[in-house]
Design a protein around this motif. Structure first.
Motif, PDB file in Angstrom:
ATOM      1  N   GLU A  94       0.972  -1.242   0.035  1.00 30.53           N
ATOM      2  CA  GLU A  94       0.002  -0.049   0.009  1.00 30.53           C
ATOM      3  C   GLU A  94       0.938   1.232  -0.007  1.00 30.53           C
ATOM      4  O   GLU A  94       0.643   2.064  -0.610  1.00 30.53           O
ATOM      5  N   GLN A  95       1.949   1.207   0.782  1.00 29.47           N
ATOM      6  CA  GLN A  95       2.839   2.478   0.942  1.00 29.47           C
ATOM      7  C   GLN A  95       3.607   2.595  -0.336  1.00 29.47           C
ATOM      8  O   GLN A  95       3.718   4.081  -0.951  1.00 29.47           O
ATOM      9  N   GLU A  96       3.975   1.687  -1.272  1.00 29.60           N
ATOM     10  CA  GLU A  96       4.509   1.906  -2.520  1.00 29.60           C
ATOM     11  C   GLU A  96       3.406   2.173  -3.301  1.00 29.60           C
ATOM     12  O   GLU A  96       3.960   3.075  -4.566  1.00 29.60           O
ATOM     13  N   ARG A  97       2.441   1.802  -3.243  1.00 33.69           N
ATOM     14  CA  ARG A  97       1.360   2.150  -4.493  1.00 33.69           C
ATOM     15  C   ARG A  97       1.070   3.530  -4.119  1.00 33.69           C
ATOM     16  O   ARG A  97       0.723   4.365  -5.299  1.00 33.69           O
ATOM     17  N   LEU A  98       1.219   4.290  -2.891  1.00 33.32           N
ATOM     18  CA  LEU A  98       0.622   5.550  -2.991  1.00 33.32           C
ATOM     19  C   LEU A  98       1.926   6.446  -3.303  1.00 33.32           C
ATOM     20  O   LEU A  98       1.623   7.724  -3.830  1.00 33.32           O
ATOM     21  N   THR A  99       2.953   5.758  -3.610  1.00 31.86           N
ATOM     22  CA  THR A  99       4.265   6.717  -4.080  1.00 31.86           C
ATOM     23  C   THR A  99       4.231   6.753  -5.770  1.00 31.86           C
ATOM     24  O   THR A  99       5.322   7.277  -6.132  1.00 31.86           O
ATOM     25  N   CYS A 100       3.440   5.562  -6.306  1.00 31.93           N
ATOM     26  CA  CYS A 100       3.669   5.426  -7.580  1.00 31.93           C
ATOM     27  C   CYS A 100       3.308   6.425  -8.352  1.00 31.93           C
ATOM     28  O   CYS A 100       4.079   6.758  -9.436  1.00 31.93           O
ATOM     29  N   PRO A 101       2.310   7.521  -8.118  1.00 31.62           N
ATOM     30  CA  PRO A 101       2.109   8.524  -9.146  1.00 31.62           C
ATOM     31  C   PRO A 101       3.147   9.511  -9.028  1.00 31.62           C
ATOM     32  O   PRO A 101       3.723  10.024 -10.046  1.00 31.62           O
ATOM     33  N   HIS A 123       7.639   4.351 -24.019  1.00 35.40           N
ATOM     34  CA  HIS A 123       8.580   3.265 -23.238  1.00 35.40           C
ATOM     35  C   HIS A 123       8.636   3.534 -21.744  1.00 35.40           C
ATOM     36  O   HIS A 123       8.225   2.661 -21.207  1.00 35.40           O
ATOM     37  N   ASN A 124       8.666   4.658 -21.477  1.00 31.01           N
ATOM     38  CA  ASN A 124       8.819   5.103 -19.948  1.00 31.01           C
ATOM     39  C   ASN A 124       7.649   4.723 -19.080  1.00 31.01           C
ATOM     40  O   ASN A 124       7.341   4.197 -17.994  1.00 31.01           O
ATOM     41  N   ILE A 125       6.485   5.121 -19.926  1.00 33.06           N
ATOM     42  CA  ILE A 125       5.218   4.901 -19.054  1.00 33.06           C
ATOM     43  C   ILE A 125       4.919   3.444 -19.051  1.00 33.06           C
ATOM     44  O   ILE A 125       4.530   3.106 -17.926  1.00 33.06           O
ATOM     45  N   THR A 126       5.093   2.732 -20.180  1.00 30.61           N
ATOM     46  CA  THR A 126       4.752   1.329 -19.973  1.00 30.61           C
ATOM     47  C   THR A 126       5.571   0.573 -18.888  1.00 30.61           C
ATOM     48  O   THR A 126       5.438  -0.539 -18.488  1.00 30.61           O
ATOM     49  N   ASP A 127       6.831   1.010 -19.240  1.00 31.34           N
ATOM     50  CA  ASP A 127       7.677   0.317 -18.022  1.00 31.34           C
ATOM     51  C   ASP A 127       7.383   0.557 -16.724  1.00 31.34           C
ATOM     52  O   ASP A 127       7.418  -0.639 -16.008  1.00 31.34           O
ATOM     53  N   GLU A 128       7.148   1.767 -16.522  1.00 34.20           N
ATOM     54  CA  GLU A 128       6.588   1.987 -14.811  1.00 34.20           C
ATOM     55  C   GLU A 128       5.556   1.352 -14.643  1.00 34.20           C
ATOM     56  O   GLU A 128       5.284   0.435 -13.788  1.00 34.20           O
ATOM     57  N   ILE A 129       4.374   1.059 -15.664  1.00 41.30           N
ATOM     58  CA  ILE A 129       3.265   0.261 -15.324  1.00 41.30           C
ATOM     59  C   ILE A 129       3.343  -0.937 -15.055  1.00 41.30           C
ATOM     60  O   ILE A 129       2.698  -1.935 -14.194  1.00 41.30           O
ATOM     61  N   ARG A 130       4.244  -1.456 -16.111  1.00 38.28           N
ATOM     62  CA  ARG A 130       4.678  -3.122 -15.968  1.00 38.28           C
ATOM     63  C   ARG A 130       5.052  -3.251 -14.529  1.00 38.28           C
ATOM     64  O   ARG A 130       4.639  -4.228 -13.946  1.00 38.28           O
ATOM     65  N   SER A 134      -1.312 -13.045 -24.565  1.00 45.06           N
ATOM     66  CA  SER A 134      -2.381 -12.483 -23.575  1.00 45.06           C
ATOM     67  C   SER A 134      -2.938 -13.698 -22.821  1.00 45.06           C
ATOM     68  O   SER A 134      -3.670 -14.684 -23.680  1.00 45.06           O
ATOM     69  N   ARG A 135      -3.081 -13.563 -21.465  1.00 49.75           N
ATOM     70  CA  ARG A 135      -4.120 -14.443 -21.000  1.00 49.75           C
ATOM     71  C   ARG A 135      -5.151 -13.500 -20.152  1.00 49.75           C
ATOM     72  O   ARG A 135      -6.235 -13.623 -20.291  1.00 49.75           O
ATOM     73  N   SER A 136      -4.575 -12.594 -19.274  1.00 52.08           N
ATOM     74  CA  SER A 136      -5.508 -11.834 -18.647  1.00 52.08           C
ATOM     75  C   SER A 136      -5.135 -10.223 -19.171  1.00 52.08           C
ATOM     76  O   SER A 136      -3.891  -9.966 -19.426  1.00 52.08           O
ATOM     77  N   VAL A 137      -6.114  -9.279 -19.001  1.00 50.43           N
ATOM     78  CA  VAL A 137      -5.889  -8.044 -19.430  1.00 50.43           C
ATOM     79  C   VAL A 137      -6.642  -6.932 -18.668  1.00 50.43           C
ATOM     80  O   VAL A 137      -7.565  -7.229 -18.319  1.00 50.43           O
ATOM     81  N   LEU A 138      -6.064  -5.803 -18.544  1.00 51.03           N
ATOM     82  CA  LEU A 138      -6.665  -4.421 -17.828  1.00 51.03           C
ATOM     83  C   LEU A 138      -6.528  -3.414 -18.812  1.00 51.03           C
ATOM     84  O   LEU A 138      -5.154  -3.129 -19.088  1.00 51.03           O
ATOM     85  N   CYS A 139      -7.434  -2.853 -19.368  1.00 48.89           N
ATOM     86  CA  CYS A 139      -7.625  -2.251 -20.495  1.00 48.89           C
ATOM     87  C   CYS A 139      -8.344  -0.841 -19.884  1.00 48.89           C
ATOM     88  O   CYS A 139      -9.728  -1.020 -19.813  1.00 48.89           O
ATOM     89  N   ILE A 140      -7.806   0.328 -20.095  1.00 43.72           N
ATOM     90  CA  ILE A 140      -8.686   1.688 -19.819  1.00 43.72           C
ATOM     91  C   ILE A 140      -8.468   2.515 -21.017  1.00 43.72           C
ATOM     92  O   ILE A 140      -7.446   2.710 -21.678  1.00 43.72           O
ATOM     93  N   PRO A 141      -9.539   3.479 -21.383  1.00 39.01           N
ATOM     94  CA  PRO A 141      -9.378   4.701 -22.337  1.00 39.01           C
ATOM     95  C   PRO A 141      -8.330   5.520 -21.578  1.00 39.01           C
ATOM     96  O   PRO A 141      -8.614   5.759 -20.523  1.00 39.01           O
ATOM     97  N   SER A 174      -7.964  -2.579  -6.975  1.00 44.61           N
ATOM     98  CA  SER A 174      -6.843  -1.617  -6.745  1.00 44.61           C
ATOM     99  C   SER A 174      -5.951  -1.386  -7.989  1.00 44.61           C
ATOM    100  O   SER A 174      -5.362  -0.046  -8.035  1.00 44.61           O
ATOM    101  N   ASP A 175      -5.801  -2.252  -8.690  1.00 41.27           N
ATOM    102  CA  ASP A 175      -4.848  -2.435 -10.012  1.00 41.27           C
ATOM    103  C   ASP A 175      -5.661  -1.274 -10.926  1.00 41.27           C
ATOM    104  O   ASP A 175      -4.911  -0.335 -11.404  1.00 41.27           O
ATOM    105  N   THR A 176      -7.025  -1.530 -10.938  1.00 46.85           N
ATOM    106  CA  THR A 176      -7.863  -0.406 -11.812  1.00 46.85           C
ATOM    107  C   THR A 176      -7.599   1.005 -11.330  1.00 46.85           C
ATOM    108  O   THR A 176      -7.387   1.809 -12.290  1.00 46.85           O
ATOM    109  N   ASP A 177      -7.979   1.307 -10.115  1.00 47.35           N
ATOM    110  CA  ASP A 177      -7.583   2.481  -9.440  1.00 47.35           C
ATOM    111  C   ASP A 177      -6.313   3.012  -9.724  1.00 47.35           C
ATOM    112  O   ASP A 177      -6.097   4.193 -10.302  1.00 47.35           O
ATOM    113  N   LEU A 178      -5.300   2.355  -9.549  1.00 48.99           N
ATOM    114  CA  LEU A 178      -3.930   2.558  -9.678  1.00 48.99           C
ATOM    115  C   LEU A 178      -3.559   3.147 -11.458  1.00 48.99           C
ATOM    116  O   LEU A 178      -2.835   4.281 -11.367  1.00 48.99           O
ATOM    117  N   ILE A 179      -3.999   2.185 -12.217  1.00 48.11           N
ATOM    118  CA  ILE A 179      -3.880   2.409 -13.478  1.00 48.11           C
ATOM    119  C   ILE A 179      -4.576   3.626 -14.234  1.00 48.11           C
ATOM    120  O   ILE A 179      -3.929   4.363 -14.735  1.00 48.11           O
TER     121      ILE A 179
END
Length: 419
Positions: free
Chosen positions: A4-11, A29-36, A110-117, A142-147
């Motif tokens: 939780e603490q790390e997720r708060l500092t993600c943004p 590249h930078n955005i996708t690398d961080e999100i991964r 792909s097996r599982s996917v989280l995809c947002i506009p 929580s993943d959805t809120d973070l992304i």
């Protein structure tokens, strides 16, 4: 794994990563690398909407930065873009919009996917963000809120990068138009600024100049003769050799180039352009013009332009003559090396391969060049072809290279006769 603490500092981490980056592909590249990393998934993709082509595009490290394009109705990314709704899918094979062809293009399974506009402040969808294959189960709320939070940060960076690219495109087209206007004045010298630019860039690449330096060199080369707009046409288009008085009038164009370009507001990273463009007639021994500066006082870009400009002048048609013999051209440049020209620049210029040289010499006729001939010329440099030309005994391969080069240099492949 992120707690939780790390997720708060993600943004904050993403903001730091994206800060100051204006290159759109690097940004992706930078955005996708961080999100991964932040979502602990195998892959992440950012698709950008191209309104001119009406499609989505992305680039990945696995494709060496090559652009991959998709229809806006193709696969899950296309469905999310069209619908404007997020989707968290535990098993993509159960989803009716899953398209195996999208996986193939992206180089993933792909097996599982989280995809947002990805929406901008006007609520227009400008792209799609997709995380693929959660490593420790399914994507959570929580993943959805973070992304979603990360997408808001990414949107600002994307729009800044797109605006920067638009500004660069506008600036570049302005420079191109100025250069084309100058070249259009005289059909005899048409294309001179373009060819000098291409020669200069070949030298710069041979010297392994940084990308930004090559960009500045390109703009300076396109504008190096803009001062000729202030030279009377009676002198500029004279069909015989110039008198001493007329030559002095022509020489004014270098000073006029500096004067004209100094009135243009260049961004800080482009402020060297007027000095580089106007120094293409300076000589390292100080006997050049307009300032008569020496050695290191001459910008490196100016030294490169000096060689490119002279080579094009000697190998282009003029009112009173056609292309000079290639051996004589190189001899003239060699004779002036160390006095007029920087030796290291000349060295790199003479090591440009003939396939690249011919493409500049015959710029405007590239579609008529034979790929087979270009392959032959790829193995020889300008220095080597002159050495071959001066040889008494030549190998079969050298004779083939010489005859191939001379057919293009003399424009016999176009049925053009030398004057």
């Amino acid at each position: 794994l992120y707690g939780e603490q790390e997720r708060l500092t993600c943004p904050l981490q993403l903001i730091r990563t994206l800060s100051g980056e204006l290159g759109l592909q690097t940004l992706i590249h930078n955005i996708t690398d961080e999100i991964r990393h932040m979502l602990n998934c195998e892959r992440a993709f950012l698709f950008i909407y191209d309104d001119k082509r009406d499609n989505l595009w992305t680039c990945t490290m696995r494709t060496n930065g090559d652009i991959i394009r998709f229809r806006t109705d193709e696969g899950i990314p296309g469905y999310v873009f069209k619908s404007g709704r997020q989707h968290s899918i535990a098993d993509v094979y159960t989803h009716k919009h899953f398209d195996l062809n999208v996986d193939r293009k992206l180089g993933c399974t792909s097996r599982s996917v989280l995809c947002i506009p990805v929406d901008n402040q006007l609520h227009d969808t400008i792209g799609v963000l997709m995380a693929v294959n959660k490593r420790d189960g399914d994507f959570s709320e929580s993943d959805t809120d973070l992304i979603k939070t990360l997408a808001l940060i990414a949107t600002s960076a994307i729009e800044s990068a797109q605006l920067y690219q638009e500004l660069k495109l506008t600036f570049s087209s302005f420079i191109e138009t100025l250069s084309t206007t100058l070249d259009a004045r005289d059909y005899i010298t048409a294309g001179h600024s373009r060819r000098v630019t291409l020669y200069a860039l070949e030298i710069g690449r041979q010297m392994k100049l940084p990308r930004h330096d090559l960009e500045i060199l390109r703009y300076a080369a396109l504008l190096h003769d803009i001062g000729k707009l202030g030279v009377p046409e009676l002198v500029l288009f004279k069909d015989r050799r110039l008198s001493e008085e007329e030559y002095e009038i022509i020489k004014r164009h270098a000073h006029l180039t500096k004067s004209i370009l100094s009135k243009i507001h260049f961004q800080r990273q482009y402020r060297e352009i007027p000095d580089i463009a106007s120094s293409h007639h300076e000589k390292i021994n100080g006997h050049g013009y307009p300032l008569g500066i020496t050695g290191d006082k001459i910008p490196l870009g100016g030294k490169i332009l000096a060689v490119a400009d002279v080579f094009d002048a000697l190998t282009s048609r003029r009112q009173y003559r056609d292309r000079m013999e290639i051996e004589k051209v190189v001899q003239i440049i060699d004779k002036e090396t160390g006095s007029s020209f920087e030796p290291f620049v000349v060295y790199n210029f003479k090591h440009i391969t003939l396939d690249r040289l011919i493409k500049v010499l015959e710029y405007g006729h590239r579609s008529e060049l034979s790929e087979h001939d270009i392959d032959i010329l790829r193995d020889y440099s300008l220095k080597e072809i002159v050495e071959i030309r001066l040889k008494n005994r030549k190998t079969k391969e050298e004779k083939l290279a010489e005859s191939t080069f001379m057919r293009y240099y003399l424009r016999k492949y176009r049925g053009v006769d030398q004057i």
